[in-house]
Design a protein around this motif. Structure first.
Motif, PDB file in Angstrom:
ATOM      1  N   UNK C  59     -43.102  53.660 -60.891  1.00 20.90           N
ATOM      2  CA  UNK C  59     -44.411  53.288 -60.356  1.00 20.90           C
ATOM      3  C   UNK C  59     -45.348  54.478 -60.449  1.00 20.90           C
ATOM      4  N   UNK C 106     -43.402  66.825 -66.735  1.00 24.13           N
ATOM      5  CA  UNK C 106     -43.322  67.366 -65.380  1.00 24.13           C
ATOM      6  C   UNK C 106     -42.960  66.280 -64.372  1.00 24.13           C
ATOM      7  N   UNK C 110     -39.091  63.178 -61.302  1.00 24.64           N
ATOM      8  CA  UNK C 110     -39.152  62.869 -59.885  1.00 24.64           C
ATOM      9  C   UNK C 110     -38.861  61.414 -59.612  1.00 24.64           C
ATOM     10  N   UNK C 111     -38.475  61.165 -58.362  1.00 22.03           N
ATOM     11  CA  UNK C 111     -38.112  59.807 -58.011  1.00 22.03           C
ATOM     12  C   UNK C 111     -39.230  59.120 -57.254  1.00 22.03           C
ATOM     13  N   UNK C 112     -39.363  57.850 -57.521  1.00 21.05           N
ATOM     14  CA  UNK C 112     -40.160  56.914 -56.728  1.00 21.05           C
ATOM     15  C   UNK C 112     -41.488  57.463 -56.227  1.00 21.05           C
ATOM     16  N   UNK C 113     -41.584  57.587 -54.881  1.00 18.83           N
ATOM     17  CA  UNK C 113     -42.886  57.872 -54.287  1.00 18.83           C
ATOM     18  C   UNK C 113     -43.403  59.239 -54.711  1.00 18.83           C
ATOM     19  N   UNK C 114     -42.485  60.168 -55.024  1.00 18.46           N
ATOM     20  CA  UNK C 114     -42.927  61.492 -55.444  1.00 18.46           C
ATOM     21  C   UNK C 114     -43.483  61.452 -56.851  1.00 18.46           C
ATOM     22  N   UNK C 117     -46.954  60.010 -56.462  1.00 17.30           N
ATOM     23  CA  UNK C 117     -47.951  60.945 -55.972  1.00 17.30           C
ATOM     24  C   UNK C 117     -48.277  62.041 -56.964  1.00 17.30           C
ATOM     25  N   UNK C 118     -47.265  62.496 -57.683  1.00 18.85           N
ATOM     26  CA  UNK C 118     -47.555  63.578 -58.634  1.00 18.85           C
ATOM     27  C   UNK C 118     -48.421  63.073 -59.780  1.00 18.85           C
TER      28      UNK C 118
END
Lengths: 420, 300, 333
Positions: C59, C106, C110-114, C117-118
């Protein structure tokens, strides 16, 4: 299918009826028909979101004037029918809406009451579709000054940044000389309007008073709620005078926050957008003596006509008129006068007449407004500065800008920008 | 970039005091909003996208209550309670239906409410910006501490925010209720199996989040311009704070909020044009170094 | 699960293109032409986002960065250089791919919500850059003055009908390409990673590389959407790179359905229809939209196309008929 016999409104009847009415329509002389047919004028503006007041006050003023014109017979005998749409402040929406208003909704004239970026988007649509378009709210000077953007069918019927900066700079320079204010700081919103207006203002203050020195700048973001870091920076820098073109809710928040730092006792403040009723009435503790540029004040120009208009708007809508209000009212007056002179509502003919047209107006410095021929933009409107007081009329000692001076310096500015 | 100004400031106690207190005030208000957000996420695993709207409602409630009563104390308490009620109703009637679902669905429900709240505020209070005005008690000249300028109102706000934060921490860490909440965050099924009504618990947490945001709104109202949609900017910043601090960690939110406040305060001196960018950059750096935030735990 | 052949997709695509080309003749409406042009831009954007969200389980809240970069790159190239439109288009896609590579490298770990946001943070960095770099991008006013459109291969994009046809062509070609990717081994690997990344890893799949490739590809198609939009407004505005565009993409997917390939296309139509008609009747667009969102999120709980297809499949199964309806992917993804 068995229902078809029940009522006579079956296909054959409808077609017969259609044929009959078409023949009937064709029989009537076309000239008489177009004279009685209403003229649809489209308006694209911002009616929702943060800047909704821009659209609502534009629309209110416009409708007030349109009703008057319609009562007096309309434009060259045609009643005005306004089609007003909300772009929500998105430029691609403004582009789409203006296309739809002309292509699908049958509008013949477009009033663009968008803010800057929306206005540029609509400008491109005007370039493509060629209809008479009047910008009524965009104050970016390049919209009319930049020859690359010149279009014979487009007019800017509102104030613009460079005029305001010249007047503001001249006024500030006088005050600076009188009160020996040499150390200045600026605090303006970080976007095109804020940057351009501030830069121009600074250049004109310095032009009129070379001793003025800018010792610091702050650039808060537009709609930034918290000005603490800006205020502390100003307190660190300790300027004698402060300039700001913050407007609306930002200006009132800045004043509220500045008050608790006792900023306005120590610093002579010059706020371009202070003399606007919404801002003046929103601030609960309006400090005295803030130098204010006017947006719309019913006491400036100090004429009965202006006061009457302001009162009429207030009575009708139970709110104060804004800068956007008078601009949109003026555009209706221009259209009415042009239609009378051209005795037509054809866009091209109206554009011919509007070029260089002068009308009587309560918003003109000397009672007149003109759409200058060379760059099809508004001149002659009342620009002035005064100081705030906590009660009605909120601003006193208004001094008006000198248009001769404005024309001179504007010409130089255009040369510098390679716009000539 | 203006390193000269920044350097001069860092070497001047007056400037340090002024800027630091400025950063504190920014940070503390941010903390109040972010604390509710991170609490809701930590316990309910819901990203409450509507949290900025709670802040906005708190501010508007404060406006009305102050206009009616003239008492700032009543205003703060009233606005907090009213927003807590909104939070409770919001959770019980709507959020509870999307627990455990796709995070996008939860987001959608919240976003729907942001839109509804914004227009509701516009209908009730009107679209133009409003100003609450400073309560008379605080209409006093600023204090001078070590040469730095400190408005008494801001001292009050920082103090209250600190007290609230402390109370929150005590609640979560020292009381039985707090223990239950933490347990529910760790293992909701077990907590339910032990006979605790998780529904009421979740409602309480949301109400608590609303209370905090309402307090923040009421504390900020005297120095803000109230307008429908004012929740958005606070929302973005509080999200950044919770992400940097670690979703679910109140201590993390506190540290991150203070960091952001100080970055803004000192950053605006050294990097006047890039202050927002500094914030995003800080977030990017923290996330690269510690993807779950400063104090965050891995999401189960 | 049946694999649709590329040839079949091409046939369907050609038919769709023919229908779209004939539509303005059967139903002459300039508003419809504009609607389809905007719809193509958003449909490409949303479908590419669903490539990440629905098929990749990634996402992204920052997908709008590609839409914005696509619009600005193309508009700038056309305004500043004299290059022909196809060249500018190709170069724009290349730049979107490059951005996808850098940002993806980069973020994709990362997973899911991170991750979400990134990607958002990166989008807002790009936005800040656009606003800041005034001499290049025009700052918050956007690129003004219009985009020159030199005719190429007999196509004159200054003509709205040509622009219409080209947008439809880009849409159809883009959808076919994306569908092909989804149905290819790459697409299946992507879905496997979505469903269970650890397992995929143990099977020896280079999870990072697959995800990164998906990210880059999605970015390229989103950029194409941005190009169409910049042609429509004859410029580029910072709004195209703002997080609200990403939000609209997510919203479109929610409305139309993320389990079916054409869900985002349906969602685009719904969103644009809502957008175009609600403001005609009320000033309270937010309230109306909010209520509709709640109806979808709390009531239907799925996108429209998903609901329709699920109902169809249920009916088909109940009727005991074995024949699969053509043109519809029946993989319950």
């Amino acid at each position: 299918m068995t229902h078809a016999h029940r009522n006579r409104l079956d296909r054959r009847t409808v077609l017969k009826g259609a044929a009959a009415s078409t023949v009937g329509l064709l029989a009537v002389p076309m000239v008489a028909r177009s004279e009685n047919k209403a003229i649809k004028i489209g308006m694209s503006t911002i009616l929702s979101g943060r800047v909704a007041q821009l659209g609502t006050s534009s629309r209110n003023a416009l409708m007030m004037e349109v009703e008057k014109i319609n009562a007096a017979g309309g434009l060259a005998g045609r009643q005005i029918e306004m089609v007003i749409r909300d772009s929500k402040g998105q430029p691609q929406e403004a582009a789409r809406l203006s296309r739809e208003l002309i292509n699908s909704d049958g509008c013949e004239i477009l009033i663009d009451a968008e803010a800057s970026s929306g206005a540029f988007a609509v400008h491109e649509v005007a370039r493509d579709l060629g209809m008479l378009t009047l910008h009524t709210n965009s104050e970016t000077s390049s919209l009319s000054a930049d020859p690359k953007l010149h279009l014979p069918n487009v007019f800017r019927a509102c104030r613009q940044g460079v005029h305001d900066s010249i007047v503001g700079g001249s006024y500030a320079a006088k005050v600076a000389k009188a009160k020996n204010l040499t150390k200045w700081m600026t605090t303006s919103p970080d976007y095109a309007y804020g940057r351009d207006t501030t830069a121009e203002y600074v250049s004109y203050v310095k032009y009129f008073n070379p001793e003025v020195e800018i010792v610091g700048e702050a650039w808060p973001k537009l709609f930034q709620p918290d000005y603490t870091e800006v205020l502390t920076k100003i307190l660190q820098t300790k300027p004698q005078a402060l300039y700001s073109c913050l407007w609306g809710g930002d200006l009132t928040a800045f004043i509220d926050q500045g008050n608790i730092y006792a900023l306005f006792q120590q610093t002579e403040t010059f706020a371009v957008n202070m003399a606007d009723y919404t801002a003046l009435t929103a601030v609960k503790n309006l400090p005295k003596g803030i130098h204010s540029g006017d947006r719309y004040i019913k006491t400036f120009p100090n004429t009965p006509a202006n006061a009457a208009w302001g009162d009429a708007y207030r009575a009708k809508y139970n709110e104060y008129p804004t800068n956007w209000s008078w601009q949109n009212a003026a555009v209706v007056h221009f259209l009415a006068e042009a239609a009378k002179k051209a005795n037509s509502t054809d866009g091209a003919k109206l554009a011919e007449v509007l070029k260089g047209l002068t009308i009587e107006s309560p918003f003109g410095t000397d009672g007149h407004l003109t759409l200058r021929a060379e760059d099809q933009t508004l001149v002659g409107y009342a620009i002035g500065w005064g100081t705030t007081i906590p009660t009605e009329p909120y601003v006193t000692d208004m001094t008006a800008g000198d248009w001769k001076q404005i024309y001179e310096l504007e010409a130089e500015w255009k040369k510098k920008k390679n716009y000539t | 970039m203006d390193f000269a100004t920044l350097a001069t400031c860092l070497s001047s106690p007056a400037c340090l005091v002024t800027q630091a207190t400025g950063g504190l005030i920014i940070g503390m208000l941010l903390f109040l909003v972010a604390a509710g957000l991170t609490l809701i996420f930590g316990v309910l695993k819901v990203v409450n996208f509507a949290h900025g709207s709670f802040y906005m409602l708190g501010a508007y409630f404060a406006l009305t209550i102050f206009q009616l009563t003239g008492s700032y104390t009543l205003t703060i308490l009233g606005a907090g309670m009213a927003t807590a009620m909104v939070g409770l109703v919001f959770e019980r009637l709507f959020i509870s239906r999307v627990y455990g679902q796709n995070v996008l669905m939860q987001l959608l429900v919240c976003y729907g409410f942001v839109l509804i709240f914004d227009d509701a505020v516009k209908i009730v209070w009107g679209p133009e910006f409003k100003s609450m005005g400073m309560p008379a008690t605080f209409q006093v000249p600023p204090l001078f501490i070590a040469g730095g300028v400190v408005p008494p109102f801001y001292l009050f706000v920082v103090g209250i925010a600190f007290v609230i934060g402390l109370a929150l921490w005590l609640l979560i860490d020292r009381t039985r209720l707090g223990k239950t909440i933490r347990a529910a965050a760790y293992n909701p099924n077990m907590v339910a199996a032990l006979g605790i009504n998780t529904g009421y618990l979740y409602g309480f947490v949301f109400a608590l989040g609303g209370l905090l945001a309402g307090f923040a709104g009421a504390l900020a109202a005297p120095v803000r311009s109230l307008t429908p949609g004012m929740g958005f900017s606070v929302l973005i910043e509080s999200f950044i704070v919770t992400v940097i601090g670690g979703m679910g960690s109140i201590a993390g939110a506190f540290v991150a909020a203070l960091a952001i406040g100080l970055i803004r305060a000192f950053g605006s001196l050294g990097f006047p044009l890039f202050t927002d960018g500094l914030m995003y950059l800080f977030m990017v750096l923290v996330l690269i170094a510690r993807p779950t935030g400063l104090f965050g735990k891995e999401i189960a | 699960m049946t694999r649709r052949s590329l040839a079949f997709d091409l046939l369907v695509g050609a038919a769709a293109l023919a229908i779209l080309a004939l539509m303005p003749i059967v139903w002459p409406s300039k508003a419809l032409v504009d609607f389809v042009i905007r719809g193509s831009a958003f449909a490409l954007f949303a479908t590419s986002l669903n490539f990440l969200v629905g098929y990749g389980g990634m996402v992204s809240f920052g997908h709008g960065m590609f839409f914005g970069l696509g619009a600005y790159s193309f508009a700038l190239l056309m305004q500043r250089t004299g290059m022909p439109i196809p060249a500018a288009f190709a170069l724009t896609l290349l730049m979107c791919a490059a951005l996808g590579l850098i940002v993806g490298a980069i973020c994709v770990r990362l997973k899911e919500i991170y991750f979400a946001f990134l990607t958002l943070a990166f989008q807002m960095l790009l936005y800040s850059l656009i606003i800041l770099w005034v001499p290049l991008t025009g700052g918050d006013q956007g690129l003004r003055g219009g985009i020159p459109r030199p005719p190429f291969l007999g196509v004159n994009l200054a003509n709205q009908m040509h622009l219409y046809l080209m947008s439809c062509a880009l849409l159809v070609v883009g959808l076919i390409l994306m569908h092909h990717l989804v149905q290819s081994p790459f697409g299946y690997t992507l879905r496997m990673i979505r469903d269970n990344a650890t397992r995929a890893n143990f099977l020896g799949i280079a999870v990072f590389r697959v995800r990164l490739t998906a990210f880059v590809l999605a970015g390229v198609f989103a950029g194409a959407g941005g190009v169409i939009m910049s042609l429509f407004v004859s410029g580029a505005y910072p709004e195209f790179a703002y997080w609200t565009i990403s939000g609209e993409g997510i919203f479109i997917i929610m409305l139309g359905g993320w389990n079916s390939f054409l869900g985002p296309v349906v969602g685009t139509v719904i969103l644009l229809v809502l957008n175009d008609f609600v403001t005609r009747f009320t000033e309270y667009y937010g309230l109306t939209l909010g209520i509709i969102i709640l109806l979808f999120a709390l009531g239907l709980r799925r996108g429209l196309l998903d609901v329709v297809l699920d109902a169809w499949r249920r009916q088909v199964t109940l009727a005991g008929v074995g024949a699969k309806p053509s043109g519809v992917s029946n993989a319950p993804l």
